[in-house]
Design an enzyme around this catalytic site. Sequence first.
Site, PDB file in Angstrom:
ATOM      1  N   HIS A   1      29.958  68.422  -2.493  1.00 23.23           N
ATOM      2  CA  HIS A   1      30.427  67.057  -2.241  1.00 23.23           C
ATOM      3  C   HIS A   1      31.280  66.964  -0.994  1.00 23.23           C
ATOM      4  CE1 HIS A   1      28.650  66.575  -6.156  1.00 23.23           C
ATOM      5  NE2 HIS A   1      28.390  65.361  -5.698  1.00 23.23           N
TER       6      HIS A   1
ATOM      7  N   GLU B   1      18.054  64.599 -12.741  1.00 26.34           N
ATOM      8  CA  GLU B   1      18.760  65.670 -12.047  1.00 26.34           C
ATOM      9  C   GLU B   1      18.613  67.017 -12.744  1.00 26.34           C
ATOM     10  OE1 GLU B   1      22.605  64.060 -10.136  1.00 26.34           O
ATOM     11  OE2 GLU B   1      22.583  63.212 -12.143  1.00 26.34           O
TER      12      GLU B   1
ATOM     13  N   ASP C   1      21.194  68.117  -7.488  1.00 26.01           N
ATOM     14  CA  ASP C   1      21.370  68.824  -8.750  1.00 26.01           C
ATOM     15  C   ASP C   1      20.052  69.376  -9.270  1.00 26.01           C
ATOM     16  OD1 ASP C   1      24.106  68.900  -9.546  1.00 26.01           O
ATOM     17  OD2 ASP C   1      24.044  66.723  -9.593  1.00 26.01           O
TER      18      ASP C   1
ATOM     19  N   CYS D   1      17.360  59.984  -4.267  1.00 28.91           N
ATOM     20  CA  CYS D   1      18.664  59.763  -3.649  1.00 28.91           C
ATOM     21  C   CYS D   1      19.419  61.051  -3.340  1.00 28.91           C
ATOM     22  CB  CYS D   1      19.528  58.840  -4.502  1.00 28.91           C
ATOM     23  SG  CYS D   1      19.947  59.556  -6.089  1.00 28.91           S
TER      24      CYS D   1
END
Length: 581
Positions: A193, A434, A458, A505
């Site tokens: 992140h 995910e 993920d 995404c």
Amino acid sequence: MGKRIKKGIIASPGIKIGKAIVFHGDEVKIPKYHIGEEQLLDEISRFEEAVAKTVKEITEIQEKITNESFGDLAEIFSTHLMAVEDPIFTARVRKKIQKEKRNSEWIINDITIKFISTLSKIEDEYLRERIIDISDINKRLIGNLQKNKKMNLSDINENSIIFTSDLTPSETALLNREYTLAFVTDHGGKTSHTAIMARAMDIPAIVGMGDITSCVRSGDLVIVDAIHGEVIINPSKDEIDEYTKYQKDIQEIENELAQLTNLPSKTLDNTEILIYGNIEISDEMNTIKSHGAHGIGLFRSEFLFLDKSLPSEESQFNKYKQVAEFFAPQIVTIRTLDYGGDKIHGVMRAPREMNPFLGCRSIRFSLKNQDLFKTQLRAILRASIIGNIKIMYPMISTLEELLEAKKITYSLMEEFDRAGIGYDKNIEMGIMVEVPSAVIAGDILAEHVDFFSVGTNDLVQYILAVDRANETVADLYNPLNISVLRLLKNISDIASYHSKPISICGEIAGDPKYTMMLIGFGFREFSMNSKNMYQVKKIIRSVTVEECEFFAKSILEMKHTKDIENAIAENTKKRFPEIII
Ligand code: PEP
Ligand code: MG
């Protein structure tokens, strides 16, 4: 020639030339000495000045963050302020200086160590997590007592390239964007992140460079080439000229691509491919819109939870409303809290886990903390009458989780009906795909969702069992592995069979090298950060769906990742030589 080091992972593309500032962790040297009777008053004043300076610094950081629209983060420092100004603490230090005739740093450090040792014995995880705050304050205070004060990341006040061992997502959010030209870290992976934040903030970054912080010294001139993943330390004049020209060329290509903003995002055979934005902080709204996005495909709502206290329903409502209003009538897809993994610690009283990515993460956490989940859902539902909001549940791995999440949402809708509170009665609910189980059971889940959105960041880590944020296994983290590609094709086929919209995404959605393949797999909606929108759009406008399908089919026939990589690289080079990342 400058010293060249090439082993980094490009987290956010770009090229920067500037002065390095190296942060060597946070170790602070504690001077220890005794004070003569006649110096006691001076020592107490020295301590009081350091407290005043620390209070001023923390207040300034708070103000700066608030002014930069990161108001949600400002509260982090409120607890620090309270602790520094605590009259019991300051009185104790003064008394000890007088009685024990020792210097302030020594005494403060002793008090802190004692306090930390008491805290570490406490069972309550939340209280134990306060240790990091206490040691933060200790460092700042001791730093202010010393002339050669250590710098903090947020103290930077001239253009700099930051070298540091690692950055947390919240530290990245706090970087001073005005002066941070780029950053380079020893640790981290492409889809951590921190990397995602760097791209969102448009700060070039290279992560996972091993021991880069021991190769560079503060003050060195460096070139950060976050196109090739290289850092050049103390470059020659020729190298500086070469890279200055390179920077200009890139800028020209970007200016040219910007002409695409208002042109339709359609293939040559007229198939519309929707480009949405991924958003972490509301700051990014303008850039996403100005890049011609169709709305928001992924609102990572967990970035509202960076604070040391939980965001209220009202404050969440205001944020969702702000984004929904800004994009209306375009879609804003709000993902409910994706707590855990490498994200958002401290605010929640969750126990530390051995395997956080496999633990009580994401929807699992929300379902176990229903008050928190309901507060968020209430805020989203209230905002849903303002714009065009969709709800997306993250990391669904079983049907039961999905049904439970929906049940909670429906129960709130009923409450709203009874209380006469307005919300969009047709609000769509979808899930992030995910985990492999969501693909394997995709047909079953399809009956209960309005849409799917594939989170490859993920999905790749769970298919291949590779921690997405761990640089030591970064070479194994590869979205082009055939197992990943097969599952992408599978879920796209399942969605199409069940007539459910599907978007993608994860970070690969914004990587122009993959655009043709993903269109070929059947994806018609892409969600990404603004940085890559033009390049992806350029590709969309230059290809036919038929050739993408042909290309994707040829890829799916390959077995070796290397062959797939080569095929993608060759195709990109041949068809789009101007692509820069
Ligand atoms: C993903 O996993 O691909 C995703 C988009 O979610 P995040 O990166 O926030 O985990
Ligand atoms: Mg994810």
